[in-house]
Every structure is written in C-alpha cells, then in structure tokens.
Design an enzyme around this catalytic site. Structure first.
Site, PDB file in Angstrom:
ATOM      1  N   CYS A  12      -1.346  -1.578   1.769  1.00  0.00           N
ATOM      2  CA  CYS A  12      -1.169  -0.370   0.983  1.00  0.00           C
ATOM      3  C   CYS A  12      -1.266  -0.736  -0.486  1.00  0.00           C
ATOM      4  O   CYS A  12      -1.517  -1.882  -0.849  1.00  0.00           O
ATOM      5  CB  CYS A  12       0.185   0.267   1.277  1.00  0.00           C
ATOM      6  SG  CYS A  12       0.484   0.562   3.047  1.00  0.00           S
ATOM      7  N   SER A  29      -2.105   3.339   7.177  1.00  0.00           N
ATOM      8  CA  SER A  29      -1.191   3.386   8.324  1.00  0.00           C
ATOM      9  C   SER A  29      -1.644   2.422   9.413  1.00  0.00           C
ATOM     10  O   SER A  29      -2.738   2.571   9.963  1.00  0.00           O
ATOM     11  CB  SER A  29      -1.127   4.808   8.887  1.00  0.00           C
ATOM     12  OG  SER A  29      -0.806   5.728   7.862  1.00  0.00           O
ATOM     13  N   ILE A  30      -0.787   1.445   9.723  1.00  0.00           N
ATOM     14  CA  ILE A  30      -1.114   0.426  10.723  1.00  0.00           C
ATOM     15  C   ILE A  30      -0.076   0.402  11.839  1.00  0.00           C
ATOM     16  O   ILE A  30      -0.411   0.313  13.011  1.00  0.00           O
ATOM     17  CB  ILE A  30      -1.203  -0.965  10.068  1.00  0.00           C
ATOM     18  CG1 ILE A  30      -2.251  -0.973   8.943  1.00  0.00           C
ATOM     19  CG2 ILE A  30      -1.502  -2.036  11.105  1.00  0.00           C
ATOM     20  CD1 ILE A  30      -3.675  -0.779   9.388  1.00  0.00           C
ATOM     21  N   ASN A  56       3.731  -3.304   0.433  1.00  0.00           N
ATOM     22  CA  ASN A  56       2.352  -3.606   0.801  1.00  0.00           C
ATOM     23  C   ASN A  56       2.350  -4.845   1.685  1.00  0.00           C
ATOM     24  O   ASN A  56       2.833  -5.902   1.271  1.00  0.00           O
ATOM     25  CB  ASN A  56       1.524  -3.857  -0.464  1.00  0.00           C
ATOM     26  CG  ASN A  56       0.123  -4.366  -0.151  1.00  0.00           C
ATOM     27  OD1 ASN A  56      -0.431  -4.084   0.901  1.00  0.00           O
ATOM     28  ND2 ASN A  56      -0.445  -5.120  -1.076  1.00  0.00           N
ATOM     29  N   GLY A  57       1.818  -4.744   2.897  1.00  0.00           N
ATOM     30  CA  GLY A  57       1.716  -5.897   3.772  1.00  0.00           C
ATOM     31  C   GLY A  57       2.196  -5.608   5.180  1.00  0.00           C
ATOM     32  O   GLY A  57       2.262  -4.456   5.617  1.00  0.00           O
ATOM     33  N   GLY A  99      -9.632 -16.736   8.975  1.00  0.00           N
ATOM     34  CA  GLY A  99      -9.192 -18.123   9.051  1.00  0.00           C
ATOM     35  C   GLY A  99      -8.759 -18.757   7.745  1.00  0.00           C
ATOM     36  O   GLY A  99      -8.625 -19.985   7.674  1.00  0.00           O
TER      37      GLY A  99
END
Length: 647
Positions: free
Chosen positions: A2, A58-59, A85-86, A378
């Site tokens: 976000c 939105s996750i 955020n995160g 990675g």
C-alpha cells in the site's frame, strides 16, 4: 502493499487553510501503490495535529482491515490509528500468541490489527517478532505520538521530512515534496548525496537528493511528537556469526537451509489473492518458484528479455518453468518500448537508480499484473548466502595478505604506469589496497579521477567511506567475505535491489514478496562459514548443495547473470542514443554535471574507442530525474491501468 502518508503538525505553527486537503491530494499521487481503496483520518479538521492518508492494495482480509485502522484496549478502544504498507507473514501465529497471553479480541482477520495489538502489549520488542516486510505509522491519541518503523532489511520504504510546520512521513518522496510549502521542507539539492549517487549508482540511506528529505533506515523506528524533531532508534543490526561445520554434519546443515526456506515460502504464500513468481535463469528465483509450486500447483511464472540476441533469460526460464511444471508468461521488450518508458519509470522511482535492470523489471511487473496480484522473487539470496562473484576476490588476493604493507603499497605504485588492460595491472593495484579501501559495495561507476571530469562540485572529502567506514567498524574481526556481505546488506541491497523491486512492482499495483529476506532464513545463513559460501569454483556453495533436490540440474550451477540489458549496444545507435543526445542537449543541470564532458563520453562510446555505458547511464538517469523533479521540464505520461479488486 500500500501507500501511506502521515503528518504530525507543529502546534505552534500557523495552520494552512488547505493543509488537510493537501495531505489527501499528496496521498493521491501514489494511488498506484493501492488502487483498491483510499482512506483518510484527521484528528481535528479545524486545527489538526495528526493527518493520515492511505491507498490500499487489498491482499489479506479483503472485505475488512480497512485503513487507517482504529484499535485500542477495552478501556480506550480507539486509542491507536494505523497506516501500514507490507505484509506480516506470521500474523496468524502472533494473533494466537496475543489471544492466549493477553486475551486480545480481534475485529478483523488481517495482519494490520496484529501490529497495533503487538505494539500495545510488547512495545518496541514487537518489531523483533514481526516476520515480514513493513513500513508503518501508528498514531497514539493518548500519548500524542507517531510511532513509525521499517522492516529489518528495508524491503519497504519510508521517507521522512521535517520543517517549521511539522513532520511528514510517507511511502514515496514525491508526496512529501508536494507538502513542502505547507510544512516548510528544504528542497535544496544535496550535493554530497549527488556525488555518492554518481559513484554508487544509487543514493545511499538515509540520504536523498533533497536535503530536507531523509529515509528512515532499515531496521529502525522513529518517534515523532508535535513540535519536536523525530527521534530515531535502530532495533535490528544483521550480524554474520559463522559456525564451522563439524565432521559429518554437512547434510544436516544443508537440510536446515532447505527447511527454513520451505517454511519461509509457505508463509509468503499466505494471501486471499492469486500468487505468482518471477523466474529468471538463475538458481534463486527458480528455487522460490519450485517451492511455491508445492502450495499452488497452478503457479504462473514470469520473465522478460530483449529484442537482441544474447540479452535474454527467456529460454532458460522457459526450460525451468517446464521442469517444475509451472505455467509461464514472457515479455519481450523492444528498444523503442525501453526508451519510451524511461520518464515514467524515473517518476515512479522518486530517486535516481542507475541500474538498467529495473527497466525490464518494470515491464515484467506490468505483464504479471494482468494475471496475478502478488509475486514471489529471489532478491536477497546473494547477500545472505554469498552469491556475488566479487566475494571470491579475497581468495585471489590472499597472497598479498602475507606481504608487509610497505611492500603492498610499492606494488600498487608499480602498477600505475602499466597500460590499461594489461594483464596483472588490476591485480597488483587491488592487492595493494585494504578491503576497506577497495570494496565500496556491489557497484562503483566512477573513479575519483573520472568524477572530477564530470562533477563541477566534486569534493575530495565526500568519499565512499562516508557510507562504508561505520559499517566496516561494525564488522571488524569477521572474515573478509562476511564483511563484504555486511557492506552490501546496508548499501547495494537496500539502495538498489530493494528500491527497484518495490518501485517497479508498485508502479503496476503488484505486490512483490522476497522469501530469502526473512529473519529466520537470515539466522541460518549468518551461521555459514566462509568455505560454505565461496570456493574457487563457485559461489553460494551451501545453498546450491541444499537446493540440489529442488532446482533443475540445468540451473543449479549456472553462472549468475541477472537481467542482462543491452545498453552498451543501444547507446551506440538507435533510439537510446538519440534519447541520450536529447537529454544532454536540453538539460538545465549544467551547474551540477559537466554536459560537455558527457557529450564527449557519448561520442567516444558511439565510436567504440571506449565503453562508457555504465557511467553514461548513471549520468543520463540523473539528468532525467533532474528534468522531472527539479526543472519540471519533463512531465511523464503516467498510465493508470485499472484492475479488478481481486485476482
């Protein structure tokens, strides 16, 4: 993923009539970070002390966990207001711990509420319990204090600026600069930061190119009280503490690496949306994708390449995807597309980063966002497990360690008159230097002599040791490879690798997750001895052994390439060369960069008499940044693709 913005006003300063509207308008500038849902909160619209703005991608817990999020204990249920955020990957475990230890009752099913409850009950110790990537700002209405923090490795950004009108923190610098007039932020260009950028290809933390804006460093938290300057504290410093392998325990230690990676990937797969993976031709991204397949057999992987032979990882990535059973999507980028996207890319960056690999990353992120909302990648494996070829240098220079310092210095002096490119010249020169003198981190564009030719304001005292000397002091006593890794964790990783990863994916409203940069993975990697990281034949030795059952054979021992980008060729003919001449010809940055010297470099590079591609790219990206953020002569066309809320 976000975008957040939080303002703490100085109560003794006048309240600009448009302050609240200005904060919300500034928040809108980073709507690409969270196009699903805007949010705002202000304590007092007439005389605000705290104003928070938010853009949500939105996750997890899509229907709830709206931000700014209010939470508090039963006696003060609205005490805290959070913008975050995160992702916190161990949020389920933390929720259970808070329930059992303190009887916490949660109103949502997401990870945001966990941060507030953890901070309320555990204080700053909560930060060491968060397993994830994060930058957040938490307003405490009782204490009238803004508490903000950033994850241990600096995966998520957080800028900070203070002026007479107050302090503002946010996910993107452009949003802080938008409030410069209301807050009184110093927008003067930082010439020392420019010199650091020119050498390193990025602006090292905590600097930015504007004197009045700084970054909260990785592994740090800050406290902001109205009318007072921010107080910053480091809560995490990565330490490499090698433990030699005992006879017969090799396989157990390799199994430990495998187990911790499997656990990290499993937790990084937690989401209420579709998760994909970036896949290059290297071992790191292939390992992450292969482990992710165990949790999503329909995993989609993504890679990119260029319309030029020899500059593509596509074939190897396709073979890897086929070997692990993933569906694969590729994006091939033309020179014309590459050049056309540069202004938009630099606008998203906020700060110049002279790594050409961020351009293909931008394009593959845009392609991936058509299919998924989250990708695994990675990043971080090289810094943790010893993956850069330069880490093998101490082995090749070991003989010099037995020579007295005066003898080594004499060899260095003897190398100077030797012709450039002559065999042995570089070896003698580098062998004459200490590690602290020769290793700046995993990038260096200009020598001091070359800098003098292009920077009118060059200063002898502004050297790389501004950045590296304290880091070398912290790692004193460690082996040379561990010291190089320590330098890169604080420089190259957070200045280049993670900046481009965050900015290029967020530009496309795509969340990127990095399972290697996990505290538990680091704890295992930090214990590896030197001979399990670097040998004369290979890098990341222990990681390669651990991944033998997981990674296809054609990738396991393949040399590291990254995203090869053909700028050396494109700066000799075609669209990129034309663009370069246009940038130099129209630039108003002549007081900062010797534009005549840049033209000479372009001519020498075009003719083939010299390869200036890396240095030219560093200067050209700065000139483009200057045109956008200082001259305001270039206005990028920012595309705003619309996506469904959930993919």
């Amino acid at each position: 993923m976000c975008g957040l913005l939080a303002l703490v006003r100085n109560p003794s300063a006048d309240v600009p009539s448009d302050l609240v509207d200005a904060v919300f308008a500034a928040t809108h500038l980073m709507r690409h970070r969270g196009p699903d849902e805007p949010g705002a909160w202000v304590d007092d619209p007439q005389r605000p002390v705290s104003v928070l703005g938010f853009n949500r991608l939105s996750i997890i817990d899509i229907a709830h966990s709206h931000q700014p999020l209010r939470w508090g204990p039963p006696a003060s249920p609205d005490r805290y207001v959070l913008v975050f955020n995160g992702e916190i990957y161990n949020y389920l475990e933390l929720r259970e711990a808070l329930r059992s230890e303190f009887g916490v009752v949660f109103a949502t099913d997401g990870d945001s509420e966990v941060i507030i409850a953890a901070y309320h009950h555990w204080g700053t110790e909560a930060l060491n319990r968060l397993r994830g990537m994060f930058a957040f700002a938490l307003w405490d209405t009782v204490e009238s204090e803004l508490f903000c923090a950033r994850d241990p490795f600096g995966i998520k950004p957080l800028f900070m600026a203070t002026g007479p009108g107050g302090t503002v923190v946010g996910s993107e610098k452009k949003c802080l600069l938008e409030l410069a007039e209301q807050i009184g932020i110093d927008q003067t260009l930082d010439h020392r930061a420019l010199q650091h950028y020119t050498v390193l290809q990025y602006v090292p933390e905590p600097e930015t190119l504007h004197r009045g804006v700084r970054r909260l460093e990785s592994g740090s938290y800050g406290r902001v009280r109205p009318g007072q300057p921010p107080q910053v504290t480091r809560y995490f410093t990565p330490r490499f503490a090698p433990v030699p392998f005992r006879p017969g325990e090799e396989q157990a230690r390799y199994d430990e690496i495998t187990a911790v990676l499997e656990d990290s990937v499993a937790k990084h797969m937690r989401a209420d949306v579709t998760v994909g993976a970036f896949l290059s031709g290297g071992i790191d991204s292939t390992a992450i994708a292969a482990l992710a397949m165990r949790h999503n057999p329909r995993l989609i992987t993504f890679t990119t390449g260029f319309e030029r032979e020899g500059f593509s990882e596509v074939d190897v990535a396709v073979a890897s995807a086929e070997a692990i059973g993933a569906r694969h999507v590729t994006k091939v980028v033309s020179q014309t597309e590459f050049v056309s996207a540069l202004p938009e890319i630099v606008w998203y960056l906020d700060e110049p980063v002279a790594d050409p690999a961020l351009v293909p990353l931008f394009f593959i992120a845009r392609e991936a966002r058509k299919h998924v909302k989250v990708v695994l990648s990675g990043e971080g494996a090289d810094e943790l497990f010893g993956g850069y070829t330069i880490y093998r240098e101490p082995l090749s220079l070991r003989a010099f360690d037995y020579l007295p310092r005066p003898v080594r210095r004499s060899l260095g002096k003897a190398s100077r008159p030797l012709p450039e490119g002559m065999r042995g010249k570089s070896l003698l020169h580098r062998g004459s230097l200490t590690l602290e003198e020769r290793y700046y981190g995993n990038a260096r564009s200009f020598s001091d002599e070359q800098l003098r030719a292009v920077l009118p304001g060059f200063r002898e005292e502004w050297t790389h040791t501004d950045i590296t000397a304290p880091l070398y002091a912290e790692s004193r006593g460690a082996d040379p490879v561990a010291r190089m890794q320590h330098i890169d964790l604080f420089t190259w990783l957070r200045g280049d690798i993670l900046v481009k990863a965050d900015k290029m994916t967020m530009a496309n409203s795509l969340e990127l997750r990095v399972p290697f940069l996990d505290p538990e993975v680091f704890a295992v990697a930090a214990r590896l001895p030197l001979d399990q990281k670097i040998t004369r034949a290979t890098t990341k030795y222990a990681l390669r052994r651990a991944l033998e059952p997981i990674v296809p054979a054609h990738v396991l021992n393949r040399p590291k390439l990254g995203f090869p980008v053909p700028i050396r060729h494109w700066l000799r003919a075609g669209d990129l060369l034309d663009w370069a001449h246009t940038m130099v010809g129209s630039s108003q940055a002549g007081e900062l960069i010797d534009l005549a010297a840049v033209r000479t470099m372009l001519d020498e590079h075009r003719s083939g008499t010299s390869d200036h591609s890396r240095r030219l790219w560093t200067l050209l990206i700065f000139l483009l940044w200057h045109a956008i953020f200082v001259e305001r002569s270039t206005t990028p066309q920012i595309s705003e693709p619309t996506y469904p809320v959930q993919l």
